[in-house]
Design a protein around this motif. Structure first.
Motif, PDB file in Angstrom:
ATOM      1  N   THR A 142     -37.684   1.869  -0.009  1.00  0.00           N
ATOM      2  CA  THR A 142     -36.701   2.650  -0.760  1.00  0.00           C
ATOM      3  C   THR A 142     -35.947   1.747  -1.726  1.00  0.00           C
ATOM      4  N   ALA A 143     -35.880   2.159  -2.981  1.00  0.00           N
ATOM      5  CA  ALA A 143     -35.175   1.381  -3.994  1.00  0.00           C
ATOM      6  C   ALA A 143     -33.680   1.648  -3.924  1.00  0.00           C
ATOM      7  N   GLY A 144     -32.899   0.609  -4.165  1.00  0.00           N
ATOM      8  CA  GLY A 144     -31.455   0.773  -4.144  1.00  0.00           C
ATOM      9  C   GLY A 144     -30.745  -0.520  -4.479  1.00  0.00           C
ATOM     10  N   LYS A 145     -29.485  -0.589  -4.089  1.00  0.00           N
ATOM     11  CA  LYS A 145     -28.668  -1.782  -4.300  1.00  0.00           C
ATOM     12  C   LYS A 145     -28.124  -2.252  -2.956  1.00  0.00           C
ATOM     13  N   LEU A 146     -28.004  -3.565  -2.841  1.00  0.00           N
ATOM     14  CA  LEU A 146     -27.490  -4.152  -1.607  1.00  0.00           C
ATOM     15  C   LEU A 146     -26.207  -4.915  -1.910  1.00  0.00           C
ATOM     16  N   PHE A 147     -25.215  -4.720  -1.062  1.00  0.00           N
ATOM     17  CA  PHE A 147     -23.956  -5.452  -1.187  1.00  0.00           C
ATOM     18  C   PHE A 147     -23.671  -6.159   0.137  1.00  0.00           C
ATOM     19  N   LEU A 148     -23.425  -7.451   0.058  1.00  0.00           N
ATOM     20  CA  LEU A 148     -22.892  -8.165   1.218  1.00  0.00           C
ATOM     21  C   LEU A 148     -21.379  -8.159   1.081  1.00  0.00           C
ATOM     22  N   VAL A 149     -20.703  -7.602   2.070  1.00  0.00           N
ATOM     23  CA  VAL A 149     -19.266  -7.351   1.968  1.00  0.00           C
ATOM     24  C   VAL A 149     -18.538  -8.049   3.107  1.00  0.00           C
ATOM     25  N   ARG A 150     -17.460  -8.715   2.742  1.00  0.00           N
ATOM     26  CA  ARG A 150     -16.594  -9.327   3.756  1.00  0.00           C
ATOM     27  C   ARG A 150     -15.146  -9.027   3.402  1.00  0.00           C
ATOM     28  N   TRP A 193     -14.655 -10.352  -6.354  1.00  0.00           N
ATOM     29  CA  TRP A 193     -13.549  -9.915  -5.503  1.00  0.00           C
ATOM     30  C   TRP A 193     -13.062  -8.546  -5.965  1.00  0.00           C
ATOM     31  N   ARG A 194     -12.816  -7.673  -5.012  1.00  0.00           N
ATOM     32  CA  ARG A 194     -12.307  -6.340  -5.306  1.00  0.00           C
ATOM     33  C   ARG A 194     -11.258  -5.959  -4.263  1.00  0.00           C
ATOM     34  N   ARG A 195     -10.370  -5.038  -4.645  1.00  0.00           N
ATOM     35  CA  ARG A 195      -9.379  -4.503  -3.711  1.00  0.00           C
ATOM     36  C   ARG A 195      -9.659  -3.020  -3.496  1.00  0.00           C
ATOM     37  N   VAL A 196      -9.717  -2.637  -2.222  1.00  0.00           N
ATOM     38  CA  VAL A 196      -9.969  -1.244  -1.848  1.00  0.00           C
ATOM     39  C   VAL A 196      -8.925  -0.844  -0.816  1.00  0.00           C
ATOM     40  N   ASP A 197      -8.166   0.191  -1.121  1.00  0.00           N
ATOM     41  CA  ASP A 197      -7.092   0.657  -0.226  1.00  0.00           C
ATOM     42  C   ASP A 197      -6.122  -0.464   0.128  1.00  0.00           C
ATOM     43  N   GLY A 198      -5.827  -1.301  -0.852  1.00  0.00           N
ATOM     44  CA  GLY A 198      -4.858  -2.367  -0.641  1.00  0.00           C
ATOM     45  C   GLY A 198      -5.388  -3.588   0.073  1.00  0.00           C
ATOM     46  N   LYS A 199      -6.681  -3.613   0.403  1.00  0.00           N
ATOM     47  CA  LYS A 199      -7.271  -4.755   1.093  1.00  0.00           C
ATOM     48  C   LYS A 199      -8.259  -5.470   0.183  1.00  0.00           C
ATOM     49  N   SER A 200      -8.327  -6.787   0.344  1.00  0.00           N
ATOM     50  CA  SER A 200      -9.182  -7.609  -0.502  1.00  0.00           C
ATOM     51  C   SER A 200     -10.564  -7.776   0.134  1.00  0.00           C
ATOM     52  N   TYR A 201     -11.607  -7.704  -0.702  1.00  0.00           N
ATOM     53  CA  TYR A 201     -12.984  -7.844  -0.235  1.00  0.00           C
ATOM     54  C   TYR A 201     -13.733  -8.850  -1.099  1.00  0.00           C
ATOM     55  N   ILE A 202     -14.547  -9.670  -0.442  1.00  0.00           N
ATOM     56  CA  ILE A 202     -15.492 -10.544  -1.138  1.00  0.00           C
ATOM     57  C   ILE A 202     -16.846  -9.843  -1.114  1.00  0.00           C
ATOM     58  N   ILE A 203     -17.469  -9.717  -2.281  1.00  0.00           N
ATOM     59  CA  ILE A 203     -18.690  -8.925  -2.393  1.00  0.00           C
ATOM     60  C   ILE A 203     -19.769  -9.731  -3.110  1.00  0.00           C
ATOM     61  N   LEU A 204     -20.975  -9.703  -2.554  1.00  0.00           N
ATOM     62  CA  LEU A 204     -22.134 -10.298  -3.204  1.00  0.00           C
ATOM     63  C   LEU A 204     -23.109  -9.173  -3.544  1.00  0.00           C
ATOM     64  N   PRO A 205     -23.178  -8.762  -4.815  1.00  0.00           N
ATOM     65  CA  PRO A 205     -24.067  -7.659  -5.196  1.00  0.00           C
ATOM     66  C   PRO A 205     -25.497  -8.138  -5.433  1.00  0.00           C
ATOM     67  N   PHE A 206     -26.444  -7.411  -4.868  1.00  0.00           N
ATOM     68  CA  PHE A 206     -27.868  -7.717  -5.058  1.00  0.00           C
ATOM     69  C   PHE A 206     -28.529  -6.453  -5.598  1.00  0.00           C
TER      70      PHE A 206
END
Length: 210
Positions: free
Chosen positions: A62-70, A41-54
């Motif tokens: 292409t190599a990188g990182k994936l985030f599922l964000v709600r 869980w993280r807060r960005v600009d005062g709003k709460s987000y649920i994040i699943l980092p992959f």
């Protein structure tokens, strides 16, 4: 980064819901990540987000990182892919929000103001056309500050109706007198072709009466 640019991948890209990424030779879809990754869980600009980092996955070569964000008000998780392997989720969300605002602006300029629809051949004319549309765009956005829960399109239409009411086109005045004369004839007691036709009874066929 060079390979990502060649592949046309942005720094932060929103993937389709049916995406497929690879890691260690195995393929992963949205459902796989939802079922196997622990959320944070993280807060960005005062709003709460649920994040699943992959972390450290490959999407379209292409190599990188994936985030599922709600976030608050989201119906579902959205997949955000970044080519920055060290990116933190807060930064990815901020970049996505910035891109969303830019894309919305482009949509409003193209769809509602027709900024791509001019046929001017001279550079100066194109500059003037774009300047005028940008001025209108800023004016509409200014009005939106004082009108709650109205989209850009709604405010633009409201402004158009107001301008038509305050300064109607010249052709409107050319039909006022004929219409006024016709309406006066309809309302008057004098017989004329218009009100005679309106006062005549409507015939009902025999088949309907039966």
């Amino acid at each position: 980064m060079i390979e990502a640019r060649k592949a046309g991948v942005k720094v932060v890209t929103r993937l389709n819901s049916n995406f497929v990424v690879a890691r260690f030779g195995a393929e992963f879809r949205k459902e796989d990540i939802l079922n196997n990754i622990k959320p944070i869980w993280r807060r960005v600009d005062g709003k709460s987000y649920i994040i699943l980092p992959f972390k450290r996955c490959i999407w379209q070569g292409t190599a990188g990182k994936l985030f599922l964000v709600r976030g608050e008000g989201y119906d579902d998780f959205i997949p955000l892919f970044t080519i920055s392997l060290n990116a933190k989720p807060e930064r990815v969300i901020m970049k996505y929000k910035e891109r969303s605002a830019i894309e919305q602006t482009n949509k409003e300029l193209k769809s509602y103001l027709g900024i791509e629809g001019n046929n001017f051949k001279k550079k100066e004319s194109n500059y003037g056309y774009i300047f005028l549309l940008s001025l209108i765009y800023n004016l509409v956005q200014y009005f939106r500050l004082y009108i709650d829960e109205m989209s850009f399109k709604d405010v633009l239409e409201l402004l158009s109706f107001y301008l038509l009411w305050k300064t109607p086109p010249k052709f409107v005045f050319s039909v006022v007198e004929p219409l006024k004369h016709m309406l006066e004839n309809i309302e008057s007691g004098r017989l004329n072709k218009i009100n005679v036709g309106l006062r005549e009874p409507i015939g009902v066929p025999e088949s309907v009466r039966a």
